[in-house]
Scaffold this motif. Sequence first.
Motif, mmCIF file in Angstrom:
data_model
loop_
_atom_site.group_PDB
_atom_site.id
_atom_site.type_symbol
_atom_site.label_atom_id
_atom_site.label_comp_id
_atom_site.label_asym_id
_atom_site.label_seq_id
_atom_site.Cartn_x
_atom_site.Cartn_y
_atom_site.Cartn_z
ATOM 1 N N GLY A 72 0.672 -1.154 0.196
ATOM 2 C CA GLY A 72 0.335 0.169 -0.377
ATOM 3 C C GLY A 72 0.860 1.206 0.206
ATOM 4 N N HIS A 73 2.085 1.302 -0.856
ATOM 5 C CA HIS A 73 3.281 2.728 -0.126
ATOM 6 C C HIS A 73 3.518 2.348 -1.905
ATOM 7 C CE1 HIS A 73 5.189 5.811 1.289
ATOM 8 N NE2 HIS A 73 6.732 4.950 0.930
ATOM 9 N N HIS A 74 3.843 3.490 -2.787
ATOM 10 C CA HIS A 74 3.410 3.737 -4.216
ATOM 11 C C HIS A 74 4.893 4.746 -4.731
ATOM 12 C CE1 HIS A 74 -0.604 1.783 -3.342
ATOM 13 N NE2 HIS A 74 0.189 1.150 -4.388
ATOM 14 N N PRO A 75 5.235 3.889 -5.973
ATOM 15 C CA PRO A 75 6.750 4.640 -5.920
ATOM 16 C C PRO A 75 6.618 5.620 -7.017
ATOM 17 C CG PRO A 75 7.327 3.094 -6.614
ATOM 18 C CD PRO A 75 6.121 2.799 -6.039
ATOM 19 N N ALA A 76 6.990 6.558 -8.174
ATOM 20 C CA ALA A 76 7.110 6.861 -8.858
ATOM 21 C C ALA A 76 8.098 5.663 -9.457
ATOM 22 C CB ALA A 76 8.040 7.854 -9.065
ATOM 23 N N LEU A 77 7.938 5.295 -10.824
ATOM 24 C CA LEU A 77 8.362 4.366 -11.317
ATOM 25 C C LEU A 77 8.875 4.842 -12.964
ATOM 26 C CD1 LEU A 77 6.912 1.097 -10.611
ATOM 27 C CD2 LEU A 77 9.178 1.717 -9.955
ATOM 28 N N LEU A 78 10.279 4.990 -13.610
ATOM 29 C CA LEU A 78 10.068 5.402 -14.746
ATOM 30 C C LEU A 78 11.118 4.309 -15.491
ATOM 31 C CD1 LEU A 78 10.649 7.394 -17.374
ATOM 32 C CD2 LEU A 78 12.481 8.117 -16.064
ATOM 33 N N THR A 79 10.281 3.511 -17.027
ATOM 34 C CA THR A 79 10.763 1.747 -17.734
ATOM 35 C C THR A 79 11.018 3.284 -18.201
ATOM 36 O OG1 THR A 79 9.210 1.040 -15.984
ATOM 37 C CG2 THR A 79 10.242 -0.279 -17.862
ATOM 38 N N GLU A 80 12.969 2.192 -18.992
ATOM 39 C CA GLU A 80 13.569 3.039 -20.264
ATOM 40 C C GLU A 80 13.934 1.950 -20.425
ATOM 41 O OE1 GLU A 80 15.374 6.985 -19.634
ATOM 42 O OE2 GLU A 80 15.316 6.340 -18.324
ATOM 43 N N TRP A 81 14.377 1.522 -21.923
ATOM 44 C CA TRP A 81 15.728 0.508 -22.239
ATOM 45 C C TRP A 81 16.622 0.577 -21.555
ATOM 46 C CZ3 TRP A 81 19.743 -0.882 -23.751
ATOM 47 C CH2 TRP A 81 20.308 -2.037 -23.967
ATOM 48 N N GLY A 82 16.623 -0.833 -21.310
ATOM 49 C CA GLY A 82 18.217 -1.080 -20.410
ATOM 50 C C GLY A 82 18.141 -0.244 -18.555
ATOM 51 N N LYS A 83 16.852 0.724 -18.376
ATOM 52 C CA LYS A 83 17.439 1.060 -16.700
ATOM 53 C C LYS A 83 15.465 0.956 -16.413
ATOM 54 C CE LYS A 83 18.499 5.477 -17.448
ATOM 55 N NZ LYS A 83 18.933 6.271 -17.625
ATOM 56 N N VAL A 84 15.525 0.996 -15.039
ATOM 57 C CA VAL A 84 14.771 1.460 -14.442
ATOM 58 C C VAL A 84 14.536 2.266 -13.428
ATOM 59 C CG1 VAL A 84 12.376 0.732 -12.482
ATOM 60 C CG2 VAL A 84 13.094 -0.603 -14.913
ATOM 61 N N THR A 85 14.395 3.302 -12.943
ATOM 62 C CA THR A 85 14.529 4.399 -11.732
ATOM 63 C C THR A 85 13.416 4.419 -11.233
ATOM 64 O OG1 THR A 85 15.493 5.701 -13.431
ATOM 65 C CG2 THR A 85 14.836 6.978 -11.546
ATOM 66 N N VAL A 86 13.674 4.185 -10.049
ATOM 67 C CA VAL A 86 13.065 4.059 -8.816
ATOM 68 C C VAL A 86 13.023 5.563 -7.738
ATOM 69 C CG1 VAL A 86 11.855 2.346 -6.965
ATOM 70 C CG2 VAL A 86 12.823 1.354 -9.412
ATOM 71 N N THR A 87 12.006 5.395 -7.275
ATOM 72 C CA THR A 87 12.115 6.840 -6.347
ATOM 73 C C THR A 87 10.727 6.910 -5.199
ATOM 74 O OG1 THR A 87 12.468 8.533 -8.038
ATOM 75 C CG2 THR A 87 11.620 9.231 -6.315
ATOM 76 N N TRP A 88 11.067 6.612 -4.175
ATOM 77 C CA TRP A 88 10.431 6.511 -3.429
ATOM 78 C C TRP A 88 10.396 7.575 -2.286
ATOM 79 C CZ3 TRP A 88 6.983 2.205 -2.565
ATOM 80 C CH2 TRP A 88 7.624 1.155 -3.326
ATOM 81 N N TRP A 89 9.329 7.919 -2.000
ATOM 82 C CA TRP A 89 8.814 8.826 -0.945
ATOM 83 C C TRP A 89 7.615 8.971 -0.456
ATOM 84 C CZ3 TRP A 89 7.511 10.154 -5.730
ATOM 85 C CH2 TRP A 89 7.382 11.077 -6.462
ATOM 86 N N SER A 90 6.751 9.381 0.763
ATOM 87 C CA SER A 90 5.680 9.519 1.218
ATOM 88 C C SER A 90 4.843 10.645 0.418
ATOM 89 C CB SER A 90 5.813 9.333 2.692
ATOM 90 O OG SER A 90 6.775 8.380 3.114
ATOM 91 N N HIS A 91 4.228 11.129 0.272
ATOM 92 C CA HIS A 91 3.560 12.084 -0.736
ATOM 93 C C HIS A 91 2.437 12.294 1.065
ATOM 94 C CE1 HIS A 91 4.210 9.691 -4.485
ATOM 95 N NE2 HIS A 91 3.607 9.289 -3.927
ATOM 96 N N LYS A 92 2.113 11.470 1.296
ATOM 97 C CA LYS A 92 1.496 12.172 2.777
ATOM 98 C C LYS A 92 1.859 13.138 3.298
ATOM 99 C CE LYS A 92 -2.225 9.149 2.994
ATOM 100 N NZ LYS A 92 -2.558 7.958 3.786
ATOM 101 N N LEU A 93 3.648 12.814 3.571
ATOM 102 C CA LEU A 93 4.218 13.819 4.123
ATOM 103 C C LEU A 93 5.144 14.622 3.791
ATOM 104 C CD1 LEU A 93 5.949 11.285 6.221
ATOM 105 C CD2 LEU A 93 3.498 12.697 6.939
ATOM 106 N N GLN A 94 4.791 14.293 2.156
ATOM 107 C CA GLN A 94 6.529 15.325 1.314
ATOM 108 C C GLN A 94 7.697 15.615 2.232
ATOM 109 O OE1 GLN A 94 5.048 17.806 -1.304
ATOM 110 N NE2 GLN A 94 4.145 15.857 -0.861
ATOM 111 N N GLY A 95 7.623 14.334 1.589
ATOM 112 C CA GLY A 95 9.110 13.956 2.347
ATOM 113 C C GLY A 95 9.065 12.405 3.208
ATOM 114 N N LEU A 96 10.651 12.311 3.076
ATOM 115 C CA LEU A 96 10.562 10.817 3.318
ATOM 116 C C LEU A 96 10.160 10.074 5.148
ATOM 117 C CD1 LEU A 96 13.815 11.030 2.381
ATOM 118 C CD2 LEU A 96 12.416 9.716 1.609
#
Length: 118
Positions: A72-96
């Motif tokens: 129940g916790h969702h990242p930003a995911l950017l999928t490209e040829w040869g790589k995936v960028t994963v970004t985690w943060w707590s949206h409700k908190l506007q931080g970590l």
Amino acid sequence: MTNLTHAHCEACNADAAKVSDDELADLLTQIPDWHIEVRNGVQQLERIFPFKNFQLALAFTNAVGGLAEAEGHHPALLTEWGKVTVTWWSHKLQGLHRNDCIMAACTDDLAKTAGDCT
């Protein structure tokens, strides 16, 4: 300190406490390949995972998506040829929150089993 990969996300709301700088420094020792990005004043954890092709990158993206749904916790995911960028943060908190570090550690575990992650 509890091993992050053995922990689960706790429900948090907008008034939950963000991790302190000291706590974050300790948690980052368990996820050393992740770095802090600050976007619009919001701290985020980010890591780029390299893959040999798009198919492997997409399979990893889907695995991270399954993990995110389960917790129940969702990242930003950017999928490209040869790589995936994963970004985690707590949206409700506007931080970590500790949850973000837990999810980063679990993402690292997924990468270890993804196969052909270069």
